[in-house]
Scaffold this active site. Structure first.
Site, PDB file in Angstrom:
ATOM      1  N   HIS A   1       0.834  -1.209   0.000  1.00 48.15           N
ATOM      2  CA  HIS A   1       0.000   0.000   0.000  1.00 48.15           C
ATOM      3  C   HIS A   1       0.868   1.258   0.000  1.00 48.15           C
ATOM      4  O   HIS A   1       1.591   1.518   0.952  1.00 48.15           O
ATOM      5  CB  HIS A   1      -0.879  -0.030   1.251  1.00 48.15           C
ATOM      6  CG  HIS A   1      -1.841   1.090   1.368  1.00 48.15           C
ATOM      7  ND1 HIS A   1      -1.865   1.926   2.459  1.00 48.15           N
ATOM      8  CD2 HIS A   1      -2.837   1.524   0.538  1.00 48.15           C
ATOM      9  CE1 HIS A   1      -2.832   2.812   2.312  1.00 48.15           C
ATOM     10  NE2 HIS A   1      -3.430   2.589   1.147  1.00 48.15           N
ATOM     11  N   ARG A   2       0.821   1.993  -1.108  1.00 53.43           N
ATOM     12  CA  ARG A   2       1.695   3.149  -1.314  1.00 53.43           C
ATOM     13  C   ARG A   2       3.159   2.726  -1.230  1.00 53.43           C
ATOM     14  O   ARG A   2       4.026   3.469  -0.742  1.00 53.43           O
ATOM     15  CB  ARG A   2       1.396   4.267  -0.309  1.00 53.43           C
ATOM     16  CG  ARG A   2      -0.069   4.666  -0.249  1.00 53.43           C
ATOM     17  CD  ARG A   2      -0.349   5.739   0.797  1.00 53.43           C
ATOM     18  NE  ARG A   2      -1.776   5.737   1.136  1.00 53.43           N
ATOM     19  CZ  ARG A   2      -2.316   6.421   2.140  1.00 53.43           C
ATOM     20  NH1 ARG A   2      -1.556   7.188   2.901  1.00 53.43           N
ATOM     21  NH2 ARG A   2      -3.600   6.346   2.391  1.00 53.43           N
TER      22      ARG A   2
ATOM     23  N   GLU B   1       0.330  -0.670  -4.724  1.00 52.92           N
ATOM     24  CA  GLU B   1      -0.785   0.263  -4.838  1.00 52.92           C
ATOM     25  C   GLU B   1      -0.201   1.661  -4.721  1.00 52.92           C
ATOM     26  O   GLU B   1       0.661   1.919  -3.872  1.00 52.92           O
ATOM     27  CB  GLU B   1      -1.799   0.007  -3.716  1.00 52.92           C
ATOM     28  CG  GLU B   1      -3.068   0.839  -3.799  1.00 52.92           C
ATOM     29  CD  GLU B   1      -3.006   2.167  -3.068  1.00 52.92           C
ATOM     30  OE1 GLU B   1      -3.970   2.941  -3.168  1.00 52.92           O
ATOM     31  OE2 GLU B   1      -1.981   2.463  -2.395  1.00 52.92           O
TER      32      GLU B   1
ATOM     33  N   ASP C   1      -1.108   6.191  -5.565  1.00 59.00           N
ATOM     34  CA  ASP C   1      -2.146   7.198  -5.771  1.00 59.00           C
ATOM     35  C   ASP C   1      -1.649   8.261  -6.737  1.00 59.00           C
ATOM     36  O   ASP C   1      -0.493   8.680  -6.658  1.00 59.00           O
ATOM     37  CB  ASP C   1      -2.490   7.882  -4.448  1.00 59.00           C
ATOM     38  CG  ASP C   1      -2.751   6.892  -3.328  1.00 59.00           C
ATOM     39  OD1 ASP C   1      -3.865   6.338  -3.301  1.00 59.00           O
ATOM     40  OD2 ASP C   1      -1.851   6.667  -2.499  1.00 59.00           O
TER      41      ASP C   1
ATOM     42  N   HIS D   1      -0.635  10.821  -2.265  1.00 61.00           N
ATOM     43  CA  HIS D   1      -1.963  10.473  -1.761  1.00 61.00           C
ATOM     44  C   HIS D   1      -2.856  11.677  -1.530  1.00 61.00           C
ATOM     45  O   HIS D   1      -4.019  11.697  -1.933  1.00 61.00           O
ATOM     46  CB  HIS D   1      -1.846   9.685  -0.454  1.00 61.00           C
ATOM     47  CG  HIS D   1      -3.173   9.336   0.143  1.00 61.00           C
ATOM     48  ND1 HIS D   1      -3.832  10.166   1.031  1.00 61.00           N
ATOM     49  CD2 HIS D   1      -3.987   8.263  -0.038  1.00 61.00           C
ATOM     50  CE1 HIS D   1      -4.978   9.620   1.380  1.00 61.00           C
ATOM     51  NE2 HIS D   1      -5.100   8.466   0.741  1.00 61.00           N
TER      52      HIS D   1
ATOM     53  N   GLU E   1      -4.549   4.199  -8.111  1.00 59.02           N
ATOM     54  CA  GLU E   1      -5.783   4.813  -7.615  1.00 59.02           C
ATOM     55  C   GLU E   1      -5.859   6.248  -8.103  1.00 59.02           C
ATOM     56  O   GLU E   1      -4.971   7.059  -7.845  1.00 59.02           O
ATOM     57  CB  GLU E   1      -5.855   4.786  -6.090  1.00 59.02           C
ATOM     58  CG  GLU E   1      -7.146   5.418  -5.586  1.00 59.02           C
ATOM     59  CD  GLU E   1      -7.278   5.494  -4.075  1.00 59.02           C
ATOM     60  OE1 GLU E   1      -8.105   6.290  -3.601  1.00 59.02           O
ATOM     61  OE2 GLU E   1      -6.547   4.767  -3.371  1.00 59.02           O
TER      62      GLU E   1
ATOM     63  N   LYS F   1      -7.092   9.715  -7.586  1.00 59.45           N
ATOM     64  CA  LYS F   1      -7.579  10.481  -6.429  1.00 59.45           C
ATOM     65  C   LYS F   1      -8.458  11.628  -6.924  1.00 59.45           C
ATOM     66  O   LYS F   1      -8.123  12.809  -6.804  1.00 59.45           O
ATOM     67  CB  LYS F   1      -6.406  10.996  -5.608  1.00 59.45           C
ATOM     68  CG  LYS F   1      -5.505   9.914  -5.043  1.00 59.45           C
ATOM     69  CD  LYS F   1      -6.237   9.007  -4.066  1.00 59.45           C
ATOM     70  CE  LYS F   1      -6.575   9.724  -2.780  1.00 59.45           C
ATOM     71  NZ  LYS F   1      -7.188   8.784  -1.797  1.00 59.45           N
TER      72      LYS F   1
ATOM     73  N   ASP G   1       0.295  -1.966   4.391  1.00 57.77           N
ATOM     74  CA  ASP G   1       1.483  -1.118   4.562  1.00 57.77           C
ATOM     75  C   ASP G   1       2.718  -1.952   4.870  1.00 57.77           C
ATOM     76  O   ASP G   1       3.842  -1.472   4.727  1.00 57.77           O
ATOM     77  CB  ASP G   1       1.282  -0.146   5.729  1.00 57.77           C
ATOM     78  CG  ASP G   1       0.118   0.825   5.517  1.00 57.77           C
ATOM     79  OD1 ASP G   1      -0.203   1.116   4.342  1.00 57.77           O
ATOM     80  OD2 ASP G   1      -0.452   1.305   6.522  1.00 57.77           O
TER      81      ASP G   1
END
Length: 239
Positions: free
Chosen positions: A10-11, A37, A39, A52, A112, A114, A234
């Site tokens: 995640h990120r 993943e 953003d 993000h 993703e 945003k 994470d």
């Protein structure tokens, strides 16, 4: 027996590295995550950048809204020191830079959009163009909380993998996903274990769960028998 879920960082490996930076992405590769993943937002001058928040305030040494800043201004910022001094000098990457790097590995990539707070006119087209330039179509999933943005992606490219993002347990989520023609949802654990999660699965949708950092939480899901396509975490090293 359910297939073992994919592990998405995640990120990047953001539990131990500054989120959405090259340091976090490289760590995800070292930790053998299956995917990353990230953003994306869009600058004043139309550059797709990986961050993000809608502002640079939290994760850099600068201040300002992405939509009001040029990429040249953003490129000067330090995106690592806020996390730890040893990451000083980490930069906000462009999606172009990330995809150039990603050609050197086989990671799946969840982009993703945003667009739920700032619509960023034209961002969907720009992201799709970059995916095609780098021949990443088979490795990318595009997701968003913004159903209009998801719809635009599908309209522009009906064949690319797309997922709807779900916050908490909205009762209309599955109906809205079906209307868009989605085959995947990214949800939290309570939704996955709810009647709506079961409805999504029975409709043939894939569930990818975010943001799972506690192994005990995951064991609860695993024990429920709910089939999960991927865990977004994470801390990929924990799973």
């Amino acid at each position: 027996m359910n297939k073992k879920p994919a592990i998405f960082a995640h990120r990047g490996a953001s539990g131990t590295h500054p989120e959405n930076t090259m340091a976090a992405f490289e760590a995800a590769v070292r930790l053998d995550a299956d995917g990353i993943e990230l953003d994306v937002q869009m600058t004043k001058d139309g550059e797709i950048v990986i961050i993000h928040d809608e502002t640079v305030n939290r994760t850099t040494n600068g201040k300002g809204a992405i939509e009001r800043m040029t990429y040249a201004e953003i490129a000067e910022l330090d995106a690592g020191s806020w996390f730890h001094p040893k990451f000083a000098g980490e930069k906000i990457l462009t999606l172009d830079e990330f995809l150039t790097w990603a050609t050197g590995n086989t990671m799946q990539i969840n982009i993703e959009l945003k667009t739920n707070k700032v619509p960023y006119y034209g961002i969907e087209q720009k992201v799709l163009e970059l995916i095609d330039i780098y021949n990443m179509r088979g490795r990318v999933i595009i997701s968003s909380f913004n159903s209009e943005s998801v719809g635009r992606v599908i309209e522009l490219d009906p064949y690319i993998a797309v997922a709807g993002l779900v916050w908490r347990i909205p009762r209309e989520a599955v109906r809205a996903a079906k209307k868009l023609g989605l085959t995947a949802l990214h949800t939290q654990i309570p939704f996955a274990l709810s009647e709506y999660g079961k409805e999504a699965i029975n409709s043939g949708m894939l569930l990818r769960l975010y943001t799972i950092n506690d192994v005990k939480e995951w064991n609860r899901v695993k024990g429920s028998g709910v089939p999960v396509e991927a865990i977004i975490t994470d801390f990929p090293e924990r799973f």
